[in-house]
Design a protein around this motif. Structure first.
Motif, PDB file in Angstrom:
ATOM      1  N   GLN A 195       0.981  -1.190  -0.155  1.00  0.00           N
ATOM      2  CA  GLN A 195      -0.028  -0.163  -0.101  1.00  0.00           C
ATOM      3  C   GLN A 195       0.796   1.170  -0.060  1.00  0.00           C
ATOM      4  OE1 GLN A 195      -2.443   0.071   3.416  1.00  0.00           O
ATOM      5  NE2 GLN A 195      -4.407   0.150   2.524  1.00  0.00           N
ATOM      6  N   ALA A 196       0.823   1.891  -1.092  1.00  0.00           N
ATOM      7  CA  ALA A 196       2.022   3.163  -1.267  1.00  0.00           C
ATOM      8  C   ALA A 196       0.946   4.264  -1.763  1.00  0.00           C
ATOM      9  CB  ALA A 196       3.072   2.835  -2.074  1.00  0.00           C
ATOM     10  N   LEU A 197       1.129   5.570  -1.194  1.00  0.00           N
ATOM     11  CA  LEU A 197       0.548   6.860  -1.474  1.00  0.00           C
ATOM     12  C   LEU A 197       1.275   7.594  -2.733  1.00  0.00           C
ATOM     13  CD1 LEU A 197      -2.049   8.832  -1.171  1.00  0.00           C
ATOM     14  CD2 LEU A 197      -0.163   9.965   0.384  1.00  0.00           C
ATOM     15  N   ILE A 198       0.542   7.739  -3.614  1.00  0.00           N
ATOM     16  CA  ILE A 198       1.264   8.851  -4.772  1.00  0.00           C
ATOM     17  C   ILE A 198       0.820  10.161  -4.179  1.00  0.00           C
ATOM     18  CG2 ILE A 198       1.308   9.465  -7.139  1.00  0.00           C
ATOM     19  CD1 ILE A 198       0.239   6.594  -8.173  1.00  0.00           C
ATOM     20  N   GLY A 208      10.349   9.155 -18.585  1.00  0.00           N
ATOM     21  CA  GLY A 208       8.816   9.251 -18.600  1.00  0.00           C
ATOM     22  C   GLY A 208       8.432   9.719 -17.183  1.00  0.00           C
ATOM     23  N   VAL A 209       7.430   9.486 -16.983  1.00  0.00           N
ATOM     24  CA  VAL A 209       6.765   9.624 -15.273  1.00  0.00           C
ATOM     25  C   VAL A 209       7.660   9.292 -14.260  1.00  0.00           C
ATOM     26  CG1 VAL A 209       4.756   9.777 -13.964  1.00  0.00           C
ATOM     27  CG2 VAL A 209       4.477  10.152 -16.362  1.00  0.00           C
ATOM     28  N   VAL A 210       7.894  10.215 -13.359  1.00  0.00           N
ATOM     29  CA  VAL A 210       8.733   9.518 -12.180  1.00  0.00           C
ATOM     30  C   VAL A 210       7.647   9.999 -11.019  1.00  0.00           C
ATOM     31  CG1 VAL A 210      10.646   9.882 -10.595  1.00  0.00           C
ATOM     32  CG2 VAL A 210      11.088  10.351 -13.142  1.00  0.00           C
ATOM     33  N   ILE A 211       7.137   8.856 -10.141  1.00  0.00           N
ATOM     34  CA  ILE A 211       6.279   8.837  -8.878  1.00  0.00           C
ATOM     35  C   ILE A 211       7.025   9.297  -7.865  1.00  0.00           C
ATOM     36  CG2 ILE A 211       4.483   7.511  -7.985  1.00  0.00           C
ATOM     37  CD1 ILE A 211       3.933   6.190 -10.546  1.00  0.00           C
ATOM     38  N   TYR A 212       6.520  10.077  -7.153  1.00  0.00           N
ATOM     39  CA  TYR A 212       6.955  10.295  -5.736  1.00  0.00           C
ATOM     40  C   TYR A 212       5.734   9.504  -4.822  1.00  0.00           C
ATOM     41  CZ  TYR A 212      10.026  14.175  -7.344  1.00  0.00           C
ATOM     42  OH  TYR A 212      11.063  14.615  -8.113  1.00  0.00           O
ATOM     43  N   MET A 213       6.369   8.699  -4.059  1.00  0.00           N
ATOM     44  CA  MET A 213       5.509   7.662  -3.163  1.00  0.00           C
ATOM     45  C   MET A 213       5.897   7.716  -1.683  1.00  0.00           C
ATOM     46  SD  MET A 213       6.486   4.128  -4.453  1.00  0.00           S
ATOM     47  CE  MET A 213       8.332   3.361  -4.235  1.00  0.00           C
ATOM     48  N   ARG A 214       4.921   7.377  -0.857  1.00  0.00           N
ATOM     49  CA  ARG A 214       5.342   6.831   0.638  1.00  0.00           C
ATOM     50  C   ARG A 214       4.761   5.624   0.841  1.00  0.00           C
ATOM     51  NH1 ARG A 214       4.311   8.012   6.351  1.00  0.00           N
ATOM     52  NH2 ARG A 214       4.290   5.764   6.957  1.00  0.00           N
ATOM     53  N   ILE A 215       5.504   4.716   1.187  1.00  0.00           N
ATOM     54  CA  ILE A 215       4.963   3.355   1.414  1.00  0.00           C
ATOM     55  C   ILE A 215       4.476   3.026   2.796  1.00  0.00           C
ATOM     56  CG2 ILE A 215       5.638   0.881   1.397  1.00  0.00           C
ATOM     57  CD1 ILE A 215       7.817   1.647  -0.635  1.00  0.00           C
ATOM     58  N   PHE A 216       3.045   2.659   2.999  1.00  0.00           N
ATOM     59  CA  PHE A 216       2.480   2.577   4.344  1.00  0.00           C
ATOM     60  C   PHE A 216       2.581   1.088   4.640  1.00  0.00           C
ATOM     61  CE2 PHE A 216       0.543   6.800   2.991  1.00  0.00           C
ATOM     62  CZ  PHE A 216       0.624   7.425   4.462  1.00  0.00           C
ATOM     63  N   GLU A 217       2.354   0.262   3.790  1.00  0.00           N
ATOM     64  CA  GLU A 217       2.549  -1.338   4.106  1.00  0.00           C
ATOM     65  C   GLU A 217       3.380  -1.903   2.860  1.00  0.00           C
ATOM     66  OE1 GLU A 217       1.343  -2.966   6.768  1.00  0.00           O
ATOM     67  OE2 GLU A 217       0.135  -1.384   7.740  1.00  0.00           O
ATOM     68  N   GLY A 218       4.150  -3.032   3.365  1.00  0.00           N
ATOM     69  CA  GLY A 218       4.560  -3.951   2.275  1.00  0.00           C
ATOM     70  C   GLY A 218       6.170  -3.588   1.927  1.00  0.00           C
ATOM     71  N   THR A 219       6.380  -4.082   0.811  1.00  0.00           N
ATOM     72  CA  THR A 219       7.773  -3.803   0.005  1.00  0.00           C
ATOM     73  C   THR A 219       7.429  -3.574  -1.377  1.00  0.00           C
ATOM     74  OG1 THR A 219       8.685  -4.813   1.923  1.00  0.00           O
ATOM     75  CG2 THR A 219      10.143  -4.356   0.166  1.00  0.00           C
ATOM     76  N   VAL A 220       8.348  -2.761  -2.126  1.00  0.00           N
ATOM     77  CA  VAL A 220       8.516  -2.547  -3.549  1.00  0.00           C
ATOM     78  C   VAL A 220       9.891  -2.890  -3.953  1.00  0.00           C
ATOM     79  CG1 VAL A 220       8.037  -1.114  -5.684  1.00  0.00           C
ATOM     80  CG2 VAL A 220       6.727  -0.901  -3.638  1.00  0.00           C
ATOM     81  N   THR A 221      10.166  -3.915  -4.940  1.00  0.00           N
ATOM     82  CA  THR A 221      11.252  -4.418  -5.324  1.00  0.00           C
ATOM     83  C   THR A 221      11.358  -4.164  -6.891  1.00  0.00           C
ATOM     84  OG1 THR A 221      11.033  -6.080  -3.890  1.00  0.00           O
ATOM     85  CG2 THR A 221      12.998  -6.220  -5.203  1.00  0.00           C
ATOM     86  N   LYS A 222      12.534  -3.765  -7.312  1.00  0.00           N
ATOM     87  CA  LYS A 222      12.618  -3.774  -8.878  1.00  0.00           C
ATOM     88  C   LYS A 222      12.061  -4.746  -9.486  1.00  0.00           C
ATOM     89  CE  LYS A 222      16.824  -0.572  -9.154  1.00  0.00           C
ATOM     90  NZ  LYS A 222      18.160  -0.383  -9.692  1.00  0.00           N
ATOM     91  N   GLY A 223      11.367  -4.801 -10.656  1.00  0.00           N
ATOM     92  CA  GLY A 223      10.787  -5.867 -11.472  1.00  0.00           C
ATOM     93  C   GLY A 223       9.512  -6.166 -11.020  1.00  0.00           C
ATOM     94  N   ASP A 224       8.967  -5.730  -9.783  1.00  0.00           N
ATOM     95  CA  ASP A 224       7.528  -5.881  -9.486  1.00  0.00           C
ATOM     96  C   ASP A 224       6.518  -5.417 -10.169  1.00  0.00           C
ATOM     97  OD1 ASP A 224       8.520  -7.134  -7.082  1.00  0.00           O
ATOM     98  OD2 ASP A 224       7.826  -5.583  -5.529  1.00  0.00           O
ATOM     99  N   LYS A 225       5.595  -6.173 -10.392  1.00  0.00           N
ATOM    100  CA  LYS A 225       4.254  -5.591 -11.057  1.00  0.00           C
ATOM    101  C   LYS A 225       3.348  -5.178 -10.262  1.00  0.00           C
ATOM    102  CE  LYS A 225       5.043  -7.239 -15.536  1.00  0.00           C
ATOM    103  NZ  LYS A 225       4.816  -8.888 -15.747  1.00  0.00           N
ATOM    104  N   ILE A 226       2.886  -3.573 -10.461  1.00  0.00           N
ATOM    105  CA  ILE A 226       1.898  -2.900  -9.496  1.00  0.00           C
ATOM    106  C   ILE A 226       0.734  -2.531 -10.419  1.00  0.00           C
ATOM    107  CG2 ILE A 226       3.842  -1.880  -8.102  1.00  0.00           C
ATOM    108  CD1 ILE A 226       3.779   0.675  -9.961  1.00  0.00           C
ATOM    109  N   PHE A 227      -0.206  -2.233  -9.499  1.00  0.00           N
ATOM    110  CA  PHE A 227      -1.700  -1.928 -10.105  1.00  0.00           C
ATOM    111  C   PHE A 227      -1.966  -0.542  -9.283  1.00  0.00           C
ATOM    112  CE2 PHE A 227      -6.164  -1.938  -9.148  1.00  0.00           C
ATOM    113  CZ  PHE A 227      -6.749  -2.045 -10.639  1.00  0.00           C
TER     114      PHE A 227
END
Length: 389
Positions: A195-198, A208-227
């Protein structure tokens, strides 16, 4: 990887010209985030207009490492916020990404309108608010009266307000110590569902587009698929990292972290600020974060090129500005007197003035601008809604 107990996420809120960008400069110097030789005034204000007018228009984020008096090294994520009332939604979502806020008040001018508005926004987001009295180097500074004003107008205890001078750097280390002791560390489980907030996004010509985010739960790794539920689109994570203040790549970011994310997103319209980043797999997908709404233009005016042959150039210039400002809208319109042009929507009068000046300076456009108007929505007796321009 920094453990969540040693992370502090905070922002600085203030009225226009109360010294927010200068205080951020001193913090970057004190923590050694930027070398002395690379330092320039208002380093987080990258636009020429921002420096010239002394206002923050586009929010920026920076990660600083600071060794506190308790011997521990903390990761301090400063999420910058614009100071003007036109950018109220930007301030709200930046605050949503924090656990605390520094309420910066000019000790010579006292509490002003935007001080009160931003302090209430911080309280609505349940943040720990730390009052800071700036410009103590001025001979007409009134720290005691200003502290009383903060207590009366904003209802925040201010007897322990930190007196600083952002210009000379006096007491800035006390502000960092106050952030560590008074702002709570982020909660969240790095092993949980993502769960991450843009809270912001910018367009980069190469990535291209660079998103600034704050992660509330979980972990994001390079190569992950996000929705992203706001646009119902799926992407692959190509790069993630922290802003120091340039991009510094990391293998992964976890709960409590603030950083950037690059995917194969080509248009800024495909990212909605306030949206949530979730895991692509439905079995591992958490709920979207609350409080999301589309930015809504409030003031409208027409931009027409002085030379009718510049219509296409104006369209391209507007599209280019729209890449870095999703809260600005435009549509073609014609006028008997002025010919072909565009009807543009803005958050407020300052926002309109900034777009107009950027078109004239950065794109070298020669413009005729119509008087700003507000659109009225009228509900008729039969229940029909009409918009009146």
């Amino acid at each position: 990887m920094t453990v969540p107990d040693l992370i502090r996420n905070f922002s600085i809120i203030a009225h226009v010209d109360h010294g927010k960008s200068t205080l951020a400069d001193r913090m970057l110097e004190l923590t050694g985030t930027i070398e002395k030789r690379a330092m320039k005034e208002q380093i987080l204000d990258t636009m020429e207009l921002e420096r010239e007018r002394g206002i923050t228009i586009k929010a920026r984020t920076v990660a600083m490492r600071y060794t506190a008096s308790d011997g521990q090294t903390y990761l301090l994520n400063l999420i910058d916020t614009p100071g003007h009332v036109d950018f109220n939604y930007e301030v709200t979502k930046s605050l949503q990404a924090c656990e605390g806020a520094l309420l910066l008040v000019d000790a010579s001018q006292g509490v002003e309108a935007q001080t009160v508005v931003n302090a209430h926004l911080a309280e609505q987001s349940n943040l720990a608010v730390v009052p800071v009295l700036n410009k103590m180097d001025l001979p007409h500074a009134r720290p005691d009266e200003t502290a009383t004003e903060i207590e009366d107008a904003v209802c925040i205890p201010a007897e322990d307000a930190v007196p600083v001078s952002a210009k000379t750097g006096e007491n800035v280390e006390k502000v960092l110590e106050a952030v560590i002791s008074l702002v709570p560390p982020p909660s969240g489980d790095p092993e949980g569902m993502l769960q991450a907030l843009i809270f912001d996004a910018i367009y980069d010509d190469y990535r291209g587009v660079v998103i600034y985010m704050r992660i509330f739960e979980g972990t994001v790794t390079k190569g992950d698929k996000i929705f992203m539920p706001g646009t119902s689109k799926t992407y692959e994570v190509l790069d993630i990292g922290r802003l120091v203040p340039g991009m510094s790549s990391e293998k992964k970011l976890s709960a409590g972290d603030v950083g950037y994310l690059v995917s194969n997103i080509k248009r800024l319209q495909d990212v909605v600020v306030g949206d949530t980043i979730l895991h692509e797999k439905i079995d591992f997908r958490a709920e979207a974060l609350p409080g999301f709404r589309e930015p809504k233009p409030m003031v409208f005016c027409g931009f027409y090129p002085t030379n009718t042959g510049d219509f296409d150039s104006l369209r391209k210039a507007l599209e280019k500005l729209r890449l870095n400002d999703s809260s600005f809208s435009f549509e073609p319109e014609t006028s008997d007197a002025l010919g072909f042009g565009f009807r543009c929507g803005f958050l407020g009068l300052l926002h309109m003035e900034i777009i107009q000046q950027r078109l004239e300076r950065e794109e070298d456009m020669d413009l005729v601008q119509t008087a700003p108007t507000v659109t009225y929505r009228i509900v008729q007796n039969n229940g029909e809604e009409v918009e009146i321009h």
